[in-house]
Design an enzyme around this catalytic site. Structure first.
Site, PDB file in Angstrom:
ATOM      1  N   ARG A   1       0.928  -0.950  -0.020  1.00  0.00           N
ATOM      2  CA  ARG A   1      -0.144   0.050  -0.049  1.00  0.00           C
ATOM      3  C   ARG A   1       0.795   1.283   0.007  1.00  0.00           C
ATOM      4  O   ARG A   1       1.909   1.133   0.496  1.00  0.00           O
ATOM      5  CB  ARG A   1      -1.026   0.091   1.354  1.00  0.00           C
ATOM      6  CG  ARG A   1      -1.962  -0.896   1.067  1.00  0.00           C
ATOM      7  CD  ARG A   1      -3.036  -0.561   0.102  1.00  0.00           C
ATOM      8  NE  ARG A   1      -4.234  -1.600   0.138  1.00  0.00           N
ATOM      9  CZ  ARG A   1      -4.190  -2.322  -0.551  1.00  0.00           C
ATOM     10  NH1 ARG A   1      -3.463  -2.986  -1.642  1.00  0.00           N
ATOM     11  NH2 ARG A   1      -5.423  -3.382  -0.757  1.00  0.00           N
TER      12      ARG A   1
ATOM     13  N   HIS B   1      -0.940  -0.195  -9.796  1.00  0.00           N
ATOM     14  CA  HIS B   1      -1.680  -0.909  -8.890  1.00  0.00           C
ATOM     15  C   HIS B   1      -2.167  -2.201  -9.750  1.00  0.00           C
ATOM     16  O   HIS B   1      -3.377  -2.665  -9.429  1.00  0.00           O
ATOM     17  CB  HIS B   1      -2.733  -0.256  -8.075  1.00  0.00           C
ATOM     18  CG  HIS B   1      -3.137  -0.984  -6.937  1.00  0.00           C
ATOM     19  ND1 HIS B   1      -3.638  -0.348  -5.987  1.00  0.00           N
ATOM     20  CD2 HIS B   1      -3.233  -2.324  -6.570  1.00  0.00           C
ATOM     21  CE1 HIS B   1      -3.869  -0.980  -4.592  1.00  0.00           C
ATOM     22  NE2 HIS B   1      -3.748  -2.206  -5.263  1.00  0.00           N
TER      23      HIS B   1
HETATM   24  P1  NAP Z   1      -1.796 -11.506   4.875  1.00  0.00           P
HETATM   25  O1  NAP Z   1      -2.014 -12.880   4.426  1.00  0.00           O
HETATM   26  O2  NAP Z   1      -2.860 -11.085   6.165  1.00  0.00           O
HETATM   27  O3  NAP Z   1      -0.181 -11.400   5.566  1.00  0.00           O
HETATM   28  C1  NAP Z   1       0.305 -10.324   6.323  1.00  0.00           C
HETATM   29  C2  NAP Z   1       1.530 -10.749   6.766  1.00  0.00           C
HETATM   30  O4  NAP Z   1       2.232  -9.401   7.265  1.00  0.00           O
HETATM   31  C3  NAP Z   1       1.760 -11.996   8.037  1.00  0.00           C
HETATM   32  O5  NAP Z   1       2.915 -12.570   7.632  1.00  0.00           O
HETATM   33  C4  NAP Z   1       1.761 -10.874   9.255  1.00  0.00           C
HETATM   34  O6  NAP Z   1       2.432 -11.451  10.204  1.00  0.00           O
HETATM   35  C5  NAP Z   1       2.677  -9.759   8.801  1.00  0.00           C
HETATM   36  N1  NAP Z   1       2.664  -8.720   9.598  1.00  0.00           N
HETATM   37  C6  NAP Z   1       1.458  -7.849   9.604  1.00  0.00           C
HETATM   38  N2  NAP Z   1       1.832  -6.743  10.650  1.00  0.00           N
HETATM   39  C7  NAP Z   1       2.972  -7.046  10.871  1.00  0.00           C
HETATM   40  C8  NAP Z   1       3.723  -6.045  11.680  1.00  0.00           C
HETATM   41  N3  NAP Z   1       3.415  -5.086  12.516  1.00  0.00           N
HETATM   42  N4  NAP Z   1       5.104  -6.524  11.830  1.00  0.00           N
HETATM   43  C9  NAP Z   1       5.543  -7.609  11.025  1.00  0.00           C
HETATM   44  N5  NAP Z   1       4.827  -8.443  10.264  1.00  0.00           N
HETATM   45  C10 NAP Z   1       3.433  -8.052  10.243  1.00  0.00           C
HETATM   46  O7  NAP Z   1      -1.835 -10.452   3.627  1.00  0.00           O
HETATM   47  P2  NAP Z   1      -1.809 -11.002   2.369  1.00  0.00           P
HETATM   48  O8  NAP Z   1      -2.731 -11.757   1.701  1.00  0.00           O
HETATM   49  O9  NAP Z   1       0.016 -11.652   2.062  1.00  0.00           O
HETATM   50  O10 NAP Z   1      -1.591  -9.464   1.637  1.00  0.00           O
HETATM   51  C11 NAP Z   1      -0.661  -8.456   2.076  1.00  0.00           C
HETATM   52  C12 NAP Z   1      -0.990  -7.065   1.483  1.00  0.00           C
HETATM   53  O11 NAP Z   1      -0.676  -7.047  -0.030  1.00  0.00           O
HETATM   54  C13 NAP Z   1      -2.515  -6.835   1.321  1.00  0.00           C
HETATM   55  O12 NAP Z   1      -2.851  -6.477   2.614  1.00  0.00           O
HETATM   56  C14 NAP Z   1      -2.749  -5.707   0.438  1.00  0.00           C
HETATM   57  O13 NAP Z   1      -2.564  -4.589   0.906  1.00  0.00           O
HETATM   58  C15 NAP Z   1      -1.531  -6.052  -0.418  1.00  0.00           C
HETATM   59  N6  NAP Z   1      -1.984  -6.579  -1.916  1.00  0.00           N
HETATM   60  C16 NAP Z   1      -1.465  -5.571  -2.994  1.00  0.00           C
HETATM   61  C17 NAP Z   1      -1.886  -6.098  -4.081  1.00  0.00           C
HETATM   62  C18 NAP Z   1      -1.394  -4.962  -5.312  1.00  0.00           C
HETATM   63  O14 NAP Z   1      -2.199  -5.363  -6.483  1.00  0.00           O
HETATM   64  N7  NAP Z   1      -0.497  -4.426  -5.242  1.00  0.00           N
HETATM   65  C19 NAP Z   1      -2.552  -7.206  -4.323  1.00  0.00           C
HETATM   66  C20 NAP Z   1      -3.099  -7.846  -3.328  1.00  0.00           C
HETATM   67  C21 NAP Z   1      -2.532  -7.369  -2.073  1.00  0.00           C
HETATM   68  P3  NAP Z   1       1.719 -12.826  11.086  1.00  0.00           P
HETATM   69  O15 NAP Z   1       1.959 -13.949  10.027  1.00  0.00           O
HETATM   70  O16 NAP Z   1       2.680 -13.034  12.000  1.00  0.00           O
HETATM   71  O17 NAP Z   1       0.441 -12.553  11.201  1.00  0.00           O
HETATM   72  C1  GLV Z   2      -5.076  -5.311  -3.936  1.00  0.00           C
HETATM   73  O1  GLV Z   2      -4.301  -4.365  -3.916  1.00  0.00           O
HETATM   74  C2  GLV Z   2      -5.757  -6.117  -3.003  1.00  0.00           C
HETATM   75  O2  GLV Z   2      -5.364  -5.772  -1.998  1.00  0.00           O
HETATM   76  O3  GLV Z   2      -6.034  -7.282  -3.486  1.00  0.00           O
END
Ligand code: NAP
Ligand code: GLV
Length: 308
Positions: free
Chosen positions: A223, A271
């Site tokens: 983000r 994005h």
């Molecule tokens: P997720 O499964 O919720 O994983 C989040 C990870 O971040 C977990 O490993 C968590 O630790 C860690 N985390 C959270 N808070 C933290 C902190 N304060 N310090 C250290 N580690 C922390 O999320 P996801 O599905 O992988 O997605 C991640 C993000 O990618 C989304 O929230 C979104 O904003 C972004 N995204 C972007 C796009 C794009 O097109 N650019 C597309 C999809 C997603 P734990 O494992 O210990 O809980």
């Molecule tokens: C994209 O940014 C997503 O959060 O899926």
């Protein structure tokens, strides 16, 4: 009972059509064209107009249209009892693995520089650091981060990862939340795949860039609010960072006058790292909708206290 789709930025028609293709009897409406606020029990939201959710007295569940839920966590019109869910889908993860691998290779192989040179008909070989002397560090080892780290390992990278709780992933050196300094000192290519929370806002700052191993690179595919924009410009000017690849921004679309556009050391994408596919997500929404109706536990629930 109806499913309401809400977004101020996305065309939701393909999502409604994908849901109706799965079940023609569903009642799916797109905000603001709705027949009755009382009938809405399930909402699907992406960059919604803030403050709407208190309008629906029978709302039980809101699903994010993507993996991130910051747009929902930050909306204080969502009553306490309403469950929030998000997208976890193989297609979304695969796109992110591809995007990160491509972006990292582009940065370390100076692809932007060569594009520039081509536009000037200039033949010039740029000195580069070999891949085996660089380490990629993934911030966030969740659904996207863990698979991305594994993909980078299989592409021959040395990889470390940082998450709130310590993980064990074959081939990846892992660090827990309190080991951030050690993680940074072990990282050249910093890849942000964290959720946006009150703890992770502005985490990509000068303090962090200074701690990276040199040469250092940044990829933010999470983000825009993770990044302190002026710190990035300073770090690039001071050669603390060689290059930054940015897919997400504080203000999207990135305004025409933004200084990032004209920087040779910044690669911008709008994005698109990983984009929700209407057909893939329709199955997930319908499954959770049925779970809500039959009072079963929902898939991919968000912990509103943790903010992700
Ligand atoms: P997720 O499964 O919720 O994983 C989040 C990870 O971040 C977990 O490993 C968590 O630790 C860690 N985390 C959270 N808070 C933290 C902190 N304060 N310090 C250290 N580690 C922390 O999320 P996801 O599905 O992988 O997605 C991640 C993000 O990618 C989304 O929230 C979104 O904003 C972004 N995204 C972007 C796009 C794009 O097109 N650019 C597309 C999809 C997603 P734990 O494992 O210990 O809980
Ligand atoms: C994209 O940014 C997503 O959060 O899926």
């Amino acid at each position: 009972m109806s499913i309401l789709l809400i977004s101020k930025t996305k065309d939701l028609t393909p999502f409604r059509d994908a849901l109706l293709a799965l079940d023609n009897n569903l009642d799916v409406e797109i905000w603001p064209d709705i027949s009755s606020k009382e009938r809405v029990t399930y909402a699907v939201a992406w960059n919604q107009q803030n403050g709407l959710f208190s309008l629906f007295p029978n709302l039980n569940v809101i699903s994010s249209l993507g993996a991130g839920v910051d747009h929902l966590i930050q909306d204080n019109s969502i009553p306490e009892h309403v469950e929030i869910t998000r997208v976890v889908a193989p297609g979304l993860t695969e796109q992110m693995c591809d995007f990160v691998t491509m972006s990292v290779l582009n940065m370390i192989r100076d692809v932007k520089q060569y594009h520039l040179q081509q536009s000037q008909a200039r033949w010039n070989v740029v000195n580069r650091t070999p891949k085996n002397s660089l380490k990629a560090g993934v911030m966030g080892l969740g659904e996207l981060g863990e698979r991305t780290a594994i993909r980078l390992v299989s592409n021959g990278f040395r990889v470390s990862g940082w998450s709130r709780t310590k993980k064990s992933i074959d081939g990846v050196t892992t660090y827990s939340e309190e080991e951030l300094d050690r993680f940074l000192a072990d990282t050249n290519i910093l890849i942000c795949l964290l959720p946006l929370t009150s703890e992770t806002t502005d985490i990509l700052s000068l303090k962090v860039f200074k701690q990276l191993k040199k040469p250092a690179f940044l990829l933010n595919a999470a983000r825009g609010e993770h990044l302190v924009e002026e710190d990035l410009l300073y770090a690039l000017d001071m050669n603390l960072l060689e290059h930054a690849a940015l897919d997400v921004f504080k203000n999207e679309p990135l305004p025409d006058s933004h200084p990032f556009w004209s920087r040779e050391k910044i690669t911008i994408t709008p994005h698109i790292a990983s984009v929700t596919d209407p057909h893939e997500i329709a199955n997930l929404i319908l499954d959770n909708y049925k779970r809500m109706l039959s009072r079963q536990e929902l898939n991919n629930r968000v912990d509103r206290q943790k903010e992700y």
